[in-house]
Write an enzyme that holds these catalytic residues in place. Structure first.
Site, PDB file in Angstrom:
ATOM      1  N   TRP A 121       0.833  -1.205   0.000  1.00 17.61           N
ATOM      2  CA  TRP A 121       0.000   0.000   0.000  1.00 17.61           C
ATOM      3  C   TRP A 121       0.869   1.258   0.000  1.00 17.61           C
ATOM      4  O   TRP A 121       0.479   2.283  -0.574  1.00 17.61           O
ATOM      5  CB  TRP A 121      -0.952  -0.013   1.194  1.00 17.61           C
ATOM      6  CG  TRP A 121      -0.299   0.100   2.525  1.00 17.61           C
ATOM      7  CD1 TRP A 121       0.190  -0.916   3.292  1.00 17.61           C
ATOM      8  CD2 TRP A 121      -0.036   1.297   3.250  1.00 17.61           C
ATOM      9  NE1 TRP A 121       0.738  -0.425   4.453  1.00 17.61           N
ATOM     10  CE2 TRP A 121       0.612   0.926   4.456  1.00 17.61           C
ATOM     11  CE3 TRP A 121      -0.294   2.648   3.010  1.00 17.61           C
ATOM     12  CZ2 TRP A 121       1.021   1.858   5.404  1.00 17.61           C
ATOM     13  CZ3 TRP A 121       0.102   3.585   3.963  1.00 17.61           C
ATOM     14  CH2 TRP A 121       0.740   3.195   5.145  1.00 17.61           C
ATOM     15  N   LYS A 153      -6.248   9.714  10.126  1.00 19.25           N
ATOM     16  CA  LYS A 153      -6.792  10.135  11.425  1.00 19.25           C
ATOM     17  C   LYS A 153      -7.243  11.592  11.417  1.00 19.25           C
ATOM     18  O   LYS A 153      -7.877  12.044  12.363  1.00 19.25           O
ATOM     19  CB  LYS A 153      -5.726   9.919  12.517  1.00 19.25           C
ATOM     20  CG  LYS A 153      -5.443   8.465  12.832  1.00 19.25           C
ATOM     21  CD  LYS A 153      -4.479   8.300  13.992  1.00 19.25           C
ATOM     22  CE  LYS A 153      -3.045   8.542  13.581  1.00 19.25           C
ATOM     23  NZ  LYS A 153      -2.503   7.529  12.665  1.00 19.25           N
ATOM     24  N   TYR A 215       9.566   4.702  16.714  1.00 23.24           N
ATOM     25  CA  TYR A 215      10.302   3.452  16.855  1.00 23.24           C
ATOM     26  C   TYR A 215       9.722   2.728  18.059  1.00 23.24           C
ATOM     27  O   TYR A 215       9.696   3.304  19.146  1.00 23.24           O
ATOM     28  CB  TYR A 215      11.806   3.679  17.058  1.00 23.24           C
ATOM     29  CG  TYR A 215      12.555   2.358  16.947  1.00 23.24           C
ATOM     30  CD1 TYR A 215      12.819   1.823  15.692  1.00 23.24           C
ATOM     31  CD2 TYR A 215      12.915   1.644  18.076  1.00 23.24           C
ATOM     32  CE1 TYR A 215      13.458   0.607  15.573  1.00 23.24           C
ATOM     33  CE2 TYR A 215      13.542   0.412  17.962  1.00 23.24           C
ATOM     34  CZ  TYR A 215      13.815  -0.098  16.709  1.00 23.24           C
ATOM     35  OH  TYR A 215      14.433  -1.313  16.578  1.00 23.24           O
ATOM     36  N   GLN A 216       9.244   1.498  17.822  1.00 26.15           N
ATOM     37  CA  GLN A 216       9.087   0.835  16.556  1.00 26.15           C
ATOM     38  C   GLN A 216       8.016   1.532  15.691  1.00 26.15           C
ATOM     39  O   GLN A 216       7.034   2.019  16.220  1.00 26.15           O
ATOM     40  CB  GLN A 216       8.609  -0.605  16.789  1.00 26.15           C
ATOM     41  CG  GLN A 216       9.615  -1.539  17.404  1.00 26.15           C
ATOM     42  CD  GLN A 216      10.480  -2.168  16.322  1.00 26.15           C
ATOM     43  OE1 GLN A 216      10.066  -2.343  15.186  1.00 26.15           O
ATOM     44  NE2 GLN A 216      11.704  -2.473  16.670  1.00 26.15           N
ATOM     45  N   SER A 218       4.957   1.596  12.761  1.00 18.87           N
ATOM     46  CA  SER A 218       3.823   0.717  12.471  1.00 18.87           C
ATOM     47  C   SER A 218       4.010  -0.010  11.148  1.00 18.87           C
ATOM     48  O   SER A 218       3.355  -1.020  10.896  1.00 18.87           O
ATOM     49  CB  SER A 218       2.512   1.513  12.461  1.00 18.87           C
ATOM     50  OG  SER A 218       2.606   2.596  11.567  1.00 18.87           O
ATOM     51  N   HIS A 221       8.900   1.185   6.441  1.00 21.08           N
ATOM     52  CA  HIS A 221       9.354   2.041   5.338  1.00 21.08           C
ATOM     53  C   HIS A 221       9.458   3.441   5.917  1.00 21.08           C
ATOM     54  O   HIS A 221       8.519   3.893   6.594  1.00 21.08           O
ATOM     55  CB  HIS A 221       8.381   2.012   4.159  1.00 21.08           C
ATOM     56  CG  HIS A 221       8.797   2.905   3.027  1.00 21.08           C
ATOM     57  ND1 HIS A 221       9.489   2.446   1.919  1.00 21.08           N
ATOM     58  CD2 HIS A 221       8.634   4.247   2.845  1.00 21.08           C
ATOM     59  CE1 HIS A 221       9.738   3.469   1.102  1.00 21.08           C
ATOM     60  NE2 HIS A 221       9.227   4.565   1.648  1.00 21.08           N
ATOM     61  N   LEU A 222      10.554   4.138   5.668  1.00 22.76           N
ATOM     62  CA  LEU A 222      10.795   5.417   6.338  1.00 22.76           C
ATOM     63  C   LEU A 222       9.683   6.421   6.057  1.00 22.76           C
ATOM     64  O   LEU A 222       9.381   6.726   4.910  1.00 22.76           O
ATOM     65  CB  LEU A 222      12.138   6.001   5.899  1.00 22.76           C
ATOM     66  CG  LEU A 222      12.548   7.284   6.645  1.00 22.76           C
ATOM     67  CD1 LEU A 222      12.778   7.002   8.129  1.00 22.76           C
ATOM     68  CD2 LEU A 222      13.804   7.893   6.022  1.00 22.76           C
ATOM     69  N   HIS A 223       9.099   6.929   7.132  1.00 15.95           N
ATOM     70  CA  HIS A 223       8.061   7.952   7.030  1.00 15.95           C
ATOM     71  C   HIS A 223       8.149   8.853   8.253  1.00 15.95           C
ATOM     72  O   HIS A 223       8.641   8.454   9.308  1.00 15.95           O
ATOM     73  CB  HIS A 223       6.666   7.335   6.905  1.00 15.95           C
ATOM     74  CG  HIS A 223       6.288   6.440   8.041  1.00 15.95           C
ATOM     75  ND1 HIS A 223       6.789   5.150   8.204  1.00 15.95           N
ATOM     76  CD2 HIS A 223       5.454   6.624   9.104  1.00 15.95           C
ATOM     77  CE1 HIS A 223       6.282   4.601   9.286  1.00 15.95           C
ATOM     78  NE2 HIS A 223       5.474   5.478   9.869  1.00 15.95           N
TER      79      HIS A 223
END
Length: 283
Positions: A121, A153, A215-216, A218, A221-223
């Protein structure tokens, strides 16, 4: 019982609601948007019979009945929901993990690599196969570029609870642990361009934003999260959110900072990663 997109769901009434359907599982998250000043004045001015619940000296508590236009509830539906989705929104006992760099290499990273966490996604967004109409800003550069879009959200009706996500084009960076000095141009660009785009689109200054990584995370992939400073969004707790400005400064001091640093976070009692830490005698 409630009807949701034609599905019959059994729900408990709470801010975050886990639901089950007879033939498939689903999660429904119910959220109330923040009140705006004009809405509050209409609610107080037009409410015909506020019901007094308690009065003590100068303090009074009333029950008000909002008109339909002020009583909106946003419902986010995940369907079909996996077991992981359902567990995520169920109340669980929490454990505090203090993960050393060695723990990450010996426990966490092998666990992540052994799992089939789908981020298709995310790639759909980056490749403009989904949600293209929601993009607020894009820098297409594959090294320092990113796509900025509203988080689900946020209903985008007010900036009080502004919440956007910057998804980096560069692939292969799973989390904070993978970052090093070579990624400073990317991180600095996300910080600067993200603030500029939000100022241009929504009129919110950078010093009114909380900009952080989880961190951690969800998903691996870096966001980067861009949230209105006054909004107490889920995941802003001290053991999970890392301010992007701090991350940049730490990497400037030591390019391998996050491969060595002990990082603290919480795990729920039913999470498989917690079991790995227990088996290793680290929890």
């Amino acid at each position: 019982m409630m009807s949701c997109s034609g599905l019959l769901l059994t729900c408990s009434v709470s801010p975050q609601v886990s639901c089950k359907e007879q033939s498939a599982d689903a999660v429904v998250i119910l959220e109330r948007a923040p009140f705006q000043a004009d809405a509050v004045s209409r609610l107080l001015g037009n409410n015909p019979e506020p019901k007094l619940q308690l009065k003590n000296d100068i303090y009074s508590v009333y029950h008000l009945n909002p008109p339909p236009e002020l009583n909106e509830v946003k419902a986010t539906v995940i369907h079909p929901a996996t077991e992981k989705h359902i567990k995520k929104y169920m109340r669980q006992e929490l454990y505090l993990i203090q993960e050393t760099g060695e723990d990450y290499r010996n426990i966490t990273l092998p666990f992540i690599e052994s799992q089939s966490f789908s981020i298709q996604w995310v790639y759909n967004i980056l490749e403009k196969k989904a949600e293209e109409d929601r993009i607020v800003h894009e820098n297409p550069d594959q090294e320092v570029g990113f796509i900025l879009l509203p988080d689900f959200k946020w209903n985008q009706k007010q900036v009080d609870d502004l919440y956007l996500i910057a998804i980096c084009h560069k692939r292969g960076i799973k989390s904070l642990r993978d970052l090093n000095g070579d990624h400073l141009p990317l991180l600095k660009n996300v910080l600067q361009e993200g603030q500029e785009a939000i100022l241009k689109q929504y009129g919110v200054q950078g010093n009114h934003l909380r900009i952080y990584l989880h961190y951690q995370p969800s998903y691996y992939h870096l966001h980067v999260h861009f949230v209105a400073l006054g909004h107490e969004a889920p995941g802003i707790t001290v053991e999970r959110a890392h301010l992007l400005s701090d991350v940049i400064q730490n990497l400037e001091m030591d390019s391998q900072y996050y491969s060595k640093r002990t990082l603290t976070y919480t795990l729920r009692s039913d999470e498989p990663l917690l079991q790995k830490f227990k088996e290793a005698g680290r929890c």
